[in-house]
Design a protein around this motif. Structure first.
Motif, PDB file in Angstrom:
ATOM      1  N   PRO A 117      -9.935 -17.920 -10.131  1.00 57.50           N
ATOM      2  CA  PRO A 117      -8.689 -17.647 -11.108  1.00 57.50           C
ATOM      3  C   PRO A 117      -8.686 -16.149 -11.269  1.00 57.50           C
ATOM      4  N   PHE A 118      -7.530 -15.513 -11.254  1.00 51.83           N
ATOM      5  CA  PHE A 118      -7.112 -14.211 -11.495  1.00 51.83           C
ATOM      6  C   PHE A 118      -6.282 -14.015 -12.631  1.00 51.83           C
ATOM      7  N   LYS A 119      -6.812 -13.296 -13.672  1.00 51.66           N
ATOM      8  CA  LYS A 119      -5.815 -13.052 -14.765  1.00 51.66           C
ATOM      9  C   LYS A 119      -5.419 -11.489 -14.876  1.00 51.66           C
ATOM     10  N   PHE A 120      -4.180 -11.165 -14.910  1.00 54.42           N
ATOM     11  CA  PHE A 120      -3.764  -9.834 -15.009  1.00 54.42           C
ATOM     12  C   PHE A 120      -2.743  -9.640 -16.149  1.00 54.42           C
ATOM     13  N   SER A 121      -3.041  -8.675 -17.113  1.00 52.07           N
ATOM     14  CA  SER A 121      -2.080  -8.394 -17.892  1.00 52.07           C
ATOM     15  C   SER A 121      -1.443  -6.985 -17.672  1.00 52.07           C
ATOM     16  N   PRO A 122      -0.241  -6.704 -17.525  1.00 52.12           N
ATOM     17  CA  PRO A 122       0.348  -5.639 -17.483  1.00 52.12           C
ATOM     18  C   PRO A 122       0.227  -4.612 -18.836  1.00 52.12           C
ATOM     19  N   PRO A 123       0.196  -3.530 -18.344  1.00 45.05           N
ATOM     20  CA  PRO A 123       0.062  -2.688 -19.916  1.00 45.05           C
ATOM     21  C   PRO A 123       0.964  -2.772 -20.656  1.00 45.05           C
ATOM     22  N   GLY A 124       0.708  -2.880 -21.930  1.00 45.26           N
ATOM     23  CA  GLY A 124       1.760  -3.057 -23.179  1.00 45.26           C
ATOM     24  C   GLY A 124       1.989  -4.513 -23.425  1.00 45.26           C
ATOM     25  N   VAL A 125       1.660  -5.440 -22.677  1.00 50.57           N
ATOM     26  CA  VAL A 125       1.952  -6.916 -22.940  1.00 50.57           C
ATOM     27  C   VAL A 125       1.145  -7.335 -24.177  1.00 50.57           C
ATOM     28  N   ASN A 126      -0.142  -7.000 -24.338  1.00 56.05           N
ATOM     29  CA  ASN A 126      -0.995  -7.384 -25.352  1.00 56.05           C
ATOM     30  C   ASN A 126      -0.986  -6.484 -26.464  1.00 56.05           C
ATOM     31  N   LYS A 127       0.092  -6.221 -27.102  1.00 59.31           N
ATOM     32  CA  LYS A 127       0.197  -5.108 -28.249  1.00 59.31           C
ATOM     33  C   LYS A 127      -0.684  -5.492 -29.195  1.00 59.31           C
ATOM     34  N   LEU A 128      -1.113  -4.426 -30.203  1.00 59.32           N
ATOM     35  CA  LEU A 128      -1.947  -4.550 -31.236  1.00 59.32           C
ATOM     36  C   LEU A 128      -1.090  -5.142 -32.290  1.00 59.32           C
ATOM     37  N   ASN A 129       0.185  -4.908 -32.284  1.00 57.32           N
ATOM     38  CA  ASN A 129       0.893  -5.075 -33.788  1.00 57.32           C
ATOM     39  C   ASN A 129       1.702  -6.468 -33.334  1.00 57.32           C
ATOM     40  N   GLN A 130       1.289  -7.424 -32.811  1.00 58.88           N
ATOM     41  CA  GLN A 130       1.843  -8.764 -32.621  1.00 58.88           C
ATOM     42  C   GLN A 130       1.931  -9.570 -33.928  1.00 58.88           C
ATOM     43  N   ASN A 131       1.002  -9.375 -34.913  1.00 51.74           N
ATOM     44  CA  ASN A 131       0.999 -10.248 -36.345  1.00 51.74           C
ATOM     45  C   ASN A 131       1.175 -11.752 -35.939  1.00 51.74           C
ATOM     46  N   LEU A 132       0.285 -12.168 -35.256  1.00 52.79           N
ATOM     47  CA  LEU A 132       0.747 -13.566 -34.868  1.00 52.79           C
ATOM     48  C   LEU A 132      -0.026 -14.419 -36.096  1.00 52.79           C
ATOM     49  N   ASN A 133      -0.824 -13.961 -36.708  1.00 49.98           N
ATOM     50  CA  ASN A 133      -1.681 -14.465 -37.873  1.00 49.98           C
ATOM     51  C   ASN A 133      -0.653 -14.900 -39.110  1.00 49.98           C
ATOM     52  N   PRO A 134      -0.580 -16.138 -39.461  1.00 52.70           N
ATOM     53  CA  PRO A 134       0.290 -16.150 -40.827  1.00 52.70           C
ATOM     54  C   PRO A 134      -0.339 -15.812 -42.011  1.00 52.70           C
ATOM     55  N   PHE A 135      -1.406 -15.478 -42.095  1.00 52.81           N
ATOM     56  CA  PHE A 135      -2.053 -15.222 -43.485  1.00 52.81           C
ATOM     57  C   PHE A 135      -1.939 -13.632 -43.904  1.00 52.81           C
ATOM     58  N   ILE A 136      -1.891 -12.808 -42.805  1.00 51.13           N
ATOM     59  CA  ILE A 136      -1.818 -11.457 -42.933  1.00 51.13           C
ATOM     60  C   ILE A 136      -1.071 -10.773 -42.007  1.00 51.13           C
ATOM     61  N   SER A 137      -0.349  -9.519 -42.752  1.00 52.14           N
ATOM     62  CA  SER A 137       0.505  -8.860 -41.639  1.00 52.14           C
ATOM     63  C   SER A 137      -0.005  -7.309 -42.235  1.00 52.14           C
ATOM     64  N   LEU A 138      -0.120  -6.591 -41.072  1.00 54.03           N
ATOM     65  CA  LEU A 138      -0.593  -5.091 -41.112  1.00 54.03           C
ATOM     66  C   LEU A 138       0.564  -4.434 -40.492  1.00 54.03           C
ATOM     67  N   TYR A 139       1.020  -3.152 -41.281  1.00 51.28           N
ATOM     68  CA  TYR A 139       1.771  -2.339 -40.659  1.00 51.28           C
ATOM     69  C   TYR A 139       1.670  -0.997 -41.299  1.00 51.28           C
ATOM     70  N   PRO A 140       2.214   0.138 -40.576  1.00 52.51           N
ATOM     71  CA  PRO A 140       2.587   0.344 -39.204  1.00 52.51           C
ATOM     72  C   PRO A 140       1.179   0.118 -38.712  1.00 52.51           C
ATOM     73  N   ASN A 141       1.180  -0.090 -37.276  1.00 53.47           N
ATOM     74  CA  ASN A 141      -0.077  -0.179 -36.386  1.00 53.47           C
ATOM     75  C   ASN A 141       0.441   0.054 -34.907  1.00 53.47           C
ATOM     76  N   PRO A 142       0.149   1.319 -34.469  1.00 51.97           N
ATOM     77  CA  PRO A 142      -1.075   2.521 -35.246  1.00 51.97           C
ATOM     78  C   PRO A 142      -0.366   2.951 -36.395  1.00 51.97           C
ATOM     79  N   THR A 143      -1.204   3.729 -37.371  1.00 51.92           N
ATOM     80  CA  THR A 143      -0.956   4.054 -38.646  1.00 51.92           C
ATOM     81  C   THR A 143      -1.249   5.671 -38.693  1.00 51.92           C
ATOM     82  N   ASN A 144      -0.402   6.546 -39.268  1.00 50.70           N
ATOM     83  CA  ASN A 144      -0.811   7.877 -39.517  1.00 50.70           C
ATOM     84  C   ASN A 144      -1.259   8.238 -40.898  1.00 50.70           C
ATOM     85  N   ASP A 145      -0.887   7.557 -42.144  1.00 52.70           N
ATOM     86  CA  ASP A 145      -1.285   7.936 -43.296  1.00 52.70           C
ATOM     87  C   ASP A 145      -1.743   6.875 -44.246  1.00 52.70           C
TER      88      ASP A 145
END
Length: 114
Positions: A16-44
């Protein structure tokens, strides 16, 4: 060619070979129904929004860890659906978080601080 090479080739092709192109697995997908964090990435500051079903019925806490696993922020006894967490003193980098309700992990994820 050595004897049995076709069998080796068939075996190699079944690996088996698994390939994920850059940018497909972003950090800010917020797929969890319990919490949402933003902005991600954050500056302040980071905005944390929680599902009302979590903070109304139990002890809710948020923990932020640096990449070495050290706890760098703790917010306990969360009693509202939105919290602003300032970046104050956090160096740029990747952080991991866990959301607990009564000692059970309800959510986990990643945050990038710039």
């Amino acid at each position: 060619l050595r004897k049995g090479w076709q069998k080796d080739l068939e075996w190699e092709m079944q690996i088996p070979f698994k390939f994920s192109p850059p940018g497909v697995n972003k950090l800010n997908q917020n797929l969890n129904p319990f919490i949402s964090l933003y902005p991600n990435p954050t500056n302040d500051q980071l905005t944390l929004e929680f599902s009302s079903s979590l903070y109304l019925n139990g002890n809710l806490s948020f923990r932020l860890y640096n990449i070495m696993g050290d706890e760098v922020r703790i917010i306990e006894n969360i009693d509202r659906d939105k919290i602003l967490m300032p970046k104050d003193g956090l160096p740029a980098g990747l952080y991991l978080y866990q959301l607990f309700k009564n000692d059970t992990i309800m959510a986990r994820g990643k945050v990038v601080v710039q």
